[in-house]
Design an enzyme around this catalytic site. Structure first.
Site, PDB file in Angstrom:
ATOM      1  N   HIS A   1      -9.582  -2.192   5.012  1.00 12.58           N
ATOM      2  CA  HIS A   1      -8.633  -2.559   5.883  1.00 12.58           C
ATOM      3  C   HIS A   1      -7.693  -1.297   6.127  1.00 12.58           C
ATOM      4  O   HIS A   1      -7.135  -1.078   7.265  1.00 12.58           O
ATOM      5  CB  HIS A   1      -7.784  -3.564   5.069  1.00 12.58           C
ATOM      6  CG  HIS A   1      -8.517  -4.639   4.465  1.00 12.58           C
ATOM      7  ND1 HIS A   1      -9.061  -5.645   5.246  1.00 12.58           N
ATOM      8  CD2 HIS A   1      -8.825  -5.004   3.188  1.00 12.58           C
ATOM      9  CE1 HIS A   1      -9.619  -6.573   4.588  1.00 12.58           C
ATOM     10  NE2 HIS A   1      -9.692  -6.188   3.515  1.00 12.58           N
TER      11      HIS A   1
HETATM   12  O1  RIB Z   1      -5.247  -8.145   2.563  1.00 16.26           O
HETATM   13  C1  RIB Z   1      -5.919  -6.890   2.459  1.00 16.26           C
HETATM   14  C2  RIB Z   1      -4.749  -6.090   2.017  1.00 16.26           C
HETATM   15  O2  RIB Z   1      -4.260  -6.432   0.638  1.00 16.26           O
HETATM   16  C3  RIB Z   1      -5.246  -4.500   1.901  1.00 16.26           C
HETATM   17  O3  RIB Z   1      -4.253  -3.695   1.939  1.00 16.26           O
HETATM   18  C4  RIB Z   1      -5.606  -4.488   0.534  1.00 16.26           C
HETATM   19  O4  RIB Z   1      -5.263  -3.234  -0.176  1.00 16.26           O
HETATM   20  C5  RIB Z   1      -4.624  -5.386  -0.224  1.00 16.26           C
HETATM   21  O5  RIB Z   1      -3.576  -4.660  -0.697  1.00 16.26           O
END
Ligand code: RIB
Ligand code: CA
Length: 335
Positions: free
Chosen positions: A259
């Site tokens: 992500h």
């Molecule tokens: O939902 C994904 C996010 O939540 C990413 O930033 C992961 O590192 C968690 O923080």
């Protein structure tokens, strides 16, 4: 070389945060002004420690400093009835099968020999931004928005110094902490609403985009073949994330989303984000079943509230993958 892009990373390191930090430190087109840690995937002591480990893995401890941030959300854990309290916020990834693999308390790196700075994250934001040129610094929060919201509330003069806020967070068709909310926003819903109302240019890189930009186990081998410590860390974390995701996500059996690194990529390559719409977004802060939802107003039903967010519904997976490989290969060639 064109002027470097001044950025501040705000992280809840976390495995994908770690990969995002590697890319932000190794892509020479960034001028990384600092790293702010926040409570999120694991508590702020651990997100701070893990961020220091990644900085040292990249050999950047002399130039890149870490500033400790908030240990709790602003509002969401104050009352005993909220889902955040009932489920425990941050709801540790470790509470579900595979969570420990996705976000281990300690990253697979040596304990840091350096320490975080004496300034808090908010103090660093205020000092750095108030001294900056107008619209010159891009903030990159890839964890809960607590630090950024507290900084804006502490001194709104920083808003005019911010070029853009590129956030990994939110979801429209894809969510992961509740049926309505994505983790970063779910932890501190009010924080994102404060940021969205501040008047900065905001780009949301939500799960709708990051779940299209997954990396496969086969591709992890390409990273490992580069052979440097940062590349090996990226390969290790991709493989760990795949093990974790395979235990709780039927769609991610041989691959995993990375992500936070996609948010960093989009700063240099906005075209990596697909189906981007400029739209009014509010956050559900009413504390009910949809608490933390990013709500897109597609039919102008928020009484004419202004459009305030560039929301990406997709991503170019190959462009994202090739950017990471290119940066790590260039770094290896310098060694
Ligand atoms: O939902 C994904 C996010 O939540 C990413 O930033 C992961 O590192 C968690 O923080
Ligand atoms: Ca994160």
């Amino acid at each position: 070389m064109a002027d470097k892009r001044k950025i501040i990373m705000d992280v809840d390191t976390g495995s994908d945060d770690a990969i995002a930090l590697v890319m932000a430190m190794l892509d020479q087109r960034f001028d990384l002004l600092g790293i702010c840690s926040v409570n999120g995937n694991v508590d702020v002591n651990l997100t701070t420690d893990n961020s220091l480990r990644v900085v040292e893995c990249c050999g950047k401890q002399d130039t890149v400093k870490v500033y400790r941030g908030a240990d709790l959300p602003i509002v969401s854990t104050l009352m005993p009835y909220t889902p955040q309290v009932r489920w425990g916020v941050p709801r540790r990834e470790g509470q579900r099968p595979g969570g420990q693999e996705v976000h281990p308390e300690h990253l697979p790196l040596p304990a840091p020999v350096t320490k975080e700075q004496p300034q808090s994250a908010v103090a660093f934001y205020l000092e750095t931004l108030l001294a900056a040129e107008d619209h010159s610094v891009t903030l990159v929060p890839v964890g809960p928005l607590t630090n950024v919201a507290l900084a804006i509330r502490s001194d709104p003069r920083i808003v005019d110094k911010i070029e853009e806020i590129v956030i990994m967070g939110g979801g429209y068709a894809v969510n992961n902490s509740t049926p309505a909310a994505e983790f970063n926003i779910f932890v501190d819903p009010e924080a994102l609403e404060i940021v969205l109302q501040a008047g900065c240019k905001v780009t949301l890189v939500p799960l709708d985009a990051t779940h299209q930009a997954y990396i496969t186990g086969e591709e992890a081998k390409l990273f490992r073949a580069i052979g440097t410590k940062p590349a090996n860390l990226v390969a290790d974390l991709i493989e760990q994330r795949i093990i974790g995701y395979s235990r709780f996500d039927a769609d991610m059996q041989t691959q995993a989303p990375i992500h936070d690194a996609l948010a960093v990529c989009s700063i240099l390559y906005p075209e990596v984000l697909k189906d981007v719409e400029f739209i009014n977004v509010h956050v559900d802060i009413s504390g009910g079943i949809a608490y933390g939802e990013t709500i897109l107003d597609r039919r102008n039903r928020t009484f004419g509230d202004p459009k305030n967010t560039y929301f990406a519904h997709g991503a170019d997976r190959e462009m994202f993958r090739d950017w990471m490989l290119e940066v790590l290969r260039k770094d290896a060639a310098k060694a």
